[in-house]
Write a protein that holds these residues in place. Structure first.
Motif, PDB file in Angstrom:
ATOM      1  N   TYR A  13       0.893  -1.163   0.000  1.00 46.80           N
ATOM      2  CA  TYR A  13       0.000   0.000   0.000  1.00 46.80           C
ATOM      3  C   TYR A  13       0.929   1.210   0.000  1.00 46.80           C
ATOM      4  O   TYR A  13       1.472   1.563   1.051  1.00 46.80           O
ATOM      5  CB  TYR A  13      -0.874   0.028   1.249  1.00 46.80           C
ATOM      6  CG  TYR A  13      -1.833  -1.144   1.397  1.00 46.80           C
ATOM      7  CD1 TYR A  13      -2.951  -1.263   0.567  1.00 46.80           C
ATOM      8  CD2 TYR A  13      -1.628  -2.107   2.383  1.00 46.80           C
ATOM      9  CE1 TYR A  13      -3.841  -2.321   0.727  1.00 46.80           C
ATOM     10  CE2 TYR A  13      -2.521  -3.161   2.542  1.00 46.80           C
ATOM     11  CZ  TYR A  13      -3.619  -3.263   1.713  1.00 46.80           C
ATOM     12  OH  TYR A  13      -4.500  -4.302   1.882  1.00 46.80           O
ATOM     13  N   LEU A  16       4.138   1.084   2.185  1.00 46.25           N
ATOM     14  CA  LEU A  16       4.016   0.029   3.195  1.00 46.25           C
ATOM     15  C   LEU A  16       3.896  -1.342   2.521  1.00 46.25           C
ATOM     16  O   LEU A  16       3.043  -1.538   1.665  1.00 46.25           O
ATOM     17  CB  LEU A  16       2.782   0.301   4.065  1.00 46.25           C
ATOM     18  CG  LEU A  16       2.597  -0.629   5.256  1.00 46.25           C
ATOM     19  CD1 LEU A  16       2.219   0.177   6.484  1.00 46.25           C
ATOM     20  CD2 LEU A  16       1.537  -1.682   4.966  1.00 46.25           C
ATOM     21  N   ALA A  18       2.648  -4.801   2.876  1.00 46.11           N
ATOM     22  CA  ALA A  18       1.714  -5.514   3.756  1.00 46.11           C
ATOM     23  C   ALA A  18       1.933  -7.024   3.693  1.00 46.11           C
ATOM     24  O   ALA A  18       1.798  -7.711   4.697  1.00 46.11           O
ATOM     25  CB  ALA A  18       0.272  -5.162   3.389  1.00 46.11           C
ATOM     26  N   PRO A  37      -1.651 -11.298  14.755  1.00 51.08           N
ATOM     27  CA  PRO A  37      -2.096 -10.075  15.431  1.00 51.08           C
ATOM     28  C   PRO A  37      -2.612  -9.039  14.438  1.00 51.08           C
ATOM     29  O   PRO A  37      -2.405  -9.176  13.231  1.00 51.08           O
ATOM     30  CB  PRO A  37      -0.826  -9.575  16.127  1.00 51.08           C
ATOM     31  CG  PRO A  37       0.295 -10.113  15.309  1.00 51.08           C
ATOM     32  CD  PRO A  37      -0.185 -11.436  14.773  1.00 51.08           C
ATOM     33  N   ASN A  38      -3.252  -8.025  14.962  1.00 53.03           N
ATOM     34  CA  ASN A  38      -3.721  -6.903  14.168  1.00 53.03           C
ATOM     35  C   ASN A  38      -2.549  -6.343  13.355  1.00 53.03           C
ATOM     36  O   ASN A  38      -1.461  -6.179  13.881  1.00 53.03           O
ATOM     37  CB  ASN A  38      -4.265  -5.839  15.137  1.00 53.03           C
ATOM     38  CG  ASN A  38      -5.295  -4.964  14.474  1.00 53.03           C
ATOM     39  OD1 ASN A  38      -5.769  -5.263  13.380  1.00 53.03           O
ATOM     40  ND2 ASN A  38      -5.640  -3.885  15.122  1.00 53.03           N
ATOM     41  N   GLY A  39      -2.771  -6.103  12.082  1.00 58.61           N
ATOM     42  CA  GLY A  39      -1.716  -5.538  11.239  1.00 58.61           C
ATOM     43  C   GLY A  39      -0.806  -6.571  10.595  1.00 58.61           C
ATOM     44  O   GLY A  39       0.093  -6.217   9.834  1.00 58.61           O
ATOM     45  N   ALA A  40      -1.028  -7.862  10.865  1.00 61.97           N
ATOM     46  CA  ALA A  40      -0.153  -8.915  10.338  1.00 61.97           C
ATOM     47  C   ALA A  40      -0.253  -9.057   8.821  1.00 61.97           C
ATOM     48  O   ALA A  40       0.680  -9.518   8.168  1.00 61.97           O
ATOM     49  CB  ALA A  40      -0.492 -10.255  10.996  1.00 61.97           C
ATOM     50  N   GLY A  41      -1.419  -8.665   8.262  1.00 57.37           N
ATOM     51  CA  GLY A  41      -1.622  -8.824   6.826  1.00 57.37           C
ATOM     52  C   GLY A  41      -2.731  -9.803   6.479  1.00 57.37           C
ATOM     53  O   GLY A  41      -2.947 -10.112   5.301  1.00 57.37           O
ATOM     54  N   LYS A  42      -3.466 -10.273   7.468  1.00 57.63           N
ATOM     55  CA  LYS A  42      -4.502 -11.293   7.250  1.00 57.63           C
ATOM     56  C   LYS A  42      -5.609 -10.800   6.320  1.00 57.63           C
ATOM     57  O   LYS A  42      -5.996 -11.501   5.385  1.00 57.63           O
ATOM     58  CB  LYS A  42      -5.134 -11.731   8.589  1.00 57.63           C
ATOM     59  CG  LYS A  42      -4.132 -12.186   9.631  1.00 57.63           C
ATOM     60  CD  LYS A  42      -4.825 -12.619  10.920  1.00 57.63           C
ATOM     61  CE  LYS A  42      -5.655 -11.543  11.602  1.00 57.63           C
ATOM     62  NZ  LYS A  42      -4.863 -10.381  12.071  1.00 57.63           N
ATOM     63  N   SER A  43      -6.131  -9.591   6.610  1.00 61.97           N
ATOM     64  CA  SER A  43      -7.217  -9.069   5.766  1.00 61.97           C
ATOM     65  C   SER A  43      -6.727  -8.850   4.342  1.00 61.97           C
ATOM     66  O   SER A  43      -7.464  -9.090   3.379  1.00 61.97           O
ATOM     67  CB  SER A  43      -7.738  -7.731   6.299  1.00 61.97           C
ATOM     68  OG  SER A  43      -8.289  -7.906   7.572  1.00 61.97           O
ATOM     69  N   THR A  44      -5.494  -8.401   4.229  1.00 60.52           N
ATOM     70  CA  THR A  44      -4.915  -8.176   2.907  1.00 60.52           C
ATOM     71  C   THR A  44      -4.824  -9.494   2.133  1.00 60.52           C
ATOM     72  O   THR A  44      -5.093  -9.524   0.929  1.00 60.52           O
ATOM     73  CB  THR A  44      -3.524  -7.519   3.049  1.00 60.52           C
ATOM     74  OG1 THR A  44      -3.682  -6.279   3.747  1.00 60.52           O
ATOM     75  CG2 THR A  44      -2.887  -7.267   1.700  1.00 60.52           C
TER      76      THR A  44
HETATM   77  P1  ADP Z   1      -4.685  -7.683   9.626  1.00 62.63           P
HETATM   78  O1  ADP Z   1      -5.894  -8.080   8.870  1.00 62.63           O
HETATM   79  O2  ADP Z   1      -3.802  -8.849   9.989  1.00 62.63           O
HETATM   80  O3  ADP Z   1      -4.984  -6.807  10.786  1.00 62.63           O
HETATM   81  P2  ADP Z   1      -4.175  -5.949   7.386  1.00 62.63           P
HETATM   82  O4  ADP Z   1      -4.077  -6.780   6.172  1.00 62.63           O
HETATM   83  O5  ADP Z   1      -5.449  -5.221   7.632  1.00 62.63           O
HETATM   84  O6  ADP Z   1      -3.753  -6.828   8.647  1.00 62.63           O
HETATM   85  O7  ADP Z   1      -3.051  -4.848   7.390  1.00 62.63           O
HETATM   86  C1  ADP Z   1      -1.700  -5.145   7.086  1.00 62.63           C
HETATM   87  C2  ADP Z   1      -0.934  -3.829   7.059  1.00 62.63           C
HETATM   88  O8  ADP Z   1      -1.378  -3.079   5.928  1.00 62.63           O
HETATM   89  C3  ADP Z   1      -1.204  -2.941   8.264  1.00 62.63           C
HETATM   90  O9  ADP Z   1      -0.009  -2.240   8.523  1.00 62.63           O
HETATM   91  C4  ADP Z   1      -2.299  -2.010   7.783  1.00 62.63           C
HETATM   92  O10 ADP Z   1      -2.283  -0.781   8.466  1.00 62.63           O
HETATM   93  C5  ADP Z   1      -1.940  -1.839   6.329  1.00 62.63           C
HETATM   94  N1  ADP Z   1      -3.114  -1.601   5.474  1.00 62.63           N
HETATM   95  C6  ADP Z   1      -4.193  -2.388   5.344  1.00 62.63           C
HETATM   96  N2  ADP Z   1      -5.054  -1.887   4.447  1.00 62.63           N
HETATM   97  C7  ADP Z   1      -4.490  -0.744   3.994  1.00 62.63           C
HETATM   98  C8  ADP Z   1      -4.900   0.231   3.046  1.00 62.63           C
HETATM   99  N3  ADP Z   1      -6.040   0.120   2.380  1.00 62.63           N
HETATM  100  N4  ADP Z   1      -4.079   1.260   2.833  1.00 62.63           N
HETATM  101  C9  ADP Z   1      -2.901   1.379   3.496  1.00 62.63           C
HETATM  102  N5  ADP Z   1      -2.453   0.487   4.392  1.00 62.63           N
HETATM  103  C10 ADP Z   1      -3.239  -0.569   4.651  1.00 62.63           C
END
Ligand code: ADP
Ligand code: ADP
Length: 228
Positions: A13, A16, A18, A37-44
């Motif tokens: 992103y 960053l 991810a 943990p939060n921020g690990a990249g799971k949602s991505t």
């Molecule tokens: P998780 O689901 O494990 O909490 P995310 O995949 O949401 O992790 O996030 C991984 C990293 O990417 C984090 O540092 C988050 O802040 C960043 N991030 C996620 N989505 C975006 C976005 N749309 N734009 C910028 N940074 C993002």
């Protein structure tokens, strides 16, 4: 053969990074959890499968075929459904209407009706409240409704982002029992994100531990459970 195969994907992103080369696979019928943990990249990682983000390197394959760069609508039509974090239900619509939205995407009304009956037989609480507003359901019930609505689209692969977030242990177990019932009844394959392995190891077949955009550990849940 794997239903889903994620091969060394990288996602940025802006500046960053991810995902730093993430590989994982899910076999047909498997229940796999990504724990981190939060921020690990799971949602991505889930977004990269569903088409919401496009990795700048690596590949994503569904039943052997690359879906990298396909539009999310196209990937949905190929049988991938994502339940995002946060119990996304339409609170002012009834439970029945929420389910109908999932069924509507199907086209085949008779099949959608049969699916609805099957889902309601697994989720009697939703059946009891079928004509009440979804916003009145408890948090756990809303999570189940969000999952049920996605199942109504008849996905082959259901992606669920943190279904346990903020729910009591007993409710978490119930949600997983429902997910496992749906796997059997609707021939589902599941890839689920969670922050904690607590209570998850007893329900999943296999887990990946993710941190800092990398997979740190992969294993059969039964083996990891023995090591607890
Ligand atoms: P998780 O689901 O494990 O909490 P995310 O995949 O949401 O992790 O996030 C991984 C990293 O990417 C984090 O540092 C988050 O802040 C960043 N991030 C996620 N989505 C975006 C976005 N749309 N734009 C910028 N940074 C993002
Ligand atoms: P999660 O833990 O499930 O990833 P987040 O709270 O990290 O949830 O993210 C919620 C939404 O905000 C997601 O759509 C994510 O892509 C986006 N997001 C997360 N971090 C950032 C960021 N640093 N910049 C922009 N968008 C972000």
């Amino acid at each position: 053969a794997a239903l889903l195969s994620v091969e060394d994907i990288q996602v940025r992103y802006g500046d960053l990074v991810a995902l730093r080369g993430v590989s994982l696979s899910v076999a047909e019928g498997e229940v796999v959890c990504i724990i981190g943990p939060n921020g690990a990249g799971k949602s991505t990682a889930l977004a990269a499968v569903a088409g919401g983000v496009v990795p700048h390197a690596g590949d994503v394959r569904l039943a052997g075929r690359s879906i990298l760069g396909e539009r999310p609508e196209r990937i949905a039509r190929l049988g991938v459904s994502l339940v995002p974090e946060g119990r996304h239900v339409f609170g002012t619509l009834t439970v029945a209407e929420n389910l109908a939205i999932g069924g509507h995407l199907r086209g085949d009304r008779a099949a959608a009706r049969a699916d609805r009956e099957r889902i309601l037989s697994l989720l009697p609480r939703l059946g009891e409240r079928l004509h009440g507003p979804a916003g009145r359901l408890s948090g756990g019930e809303q999570q189940m409704l969000a999952v049920a609505r996605a199942v109504m689209t008849r996905p082959r692969l259901l992606l669920v982002d943190e279904p346990s977030l903020g729910l009591a242990p007993k409710i978490i177990d119930q949600i997983y029992e429902i997910l496992l019932d749906l796997r059997r009844e609707a021939a589902l394959t599941l890839l689920i994100n969670e922050q904690s392995s607590n209570r998850i190891l007893r329900h999943a077949d296999r887990i990946y531990v993710m941190r800092g955009g990398r997979i740190q550990l992969e294993g059969r849940a039964a083996d990891l459970r023995d090591g607890e």
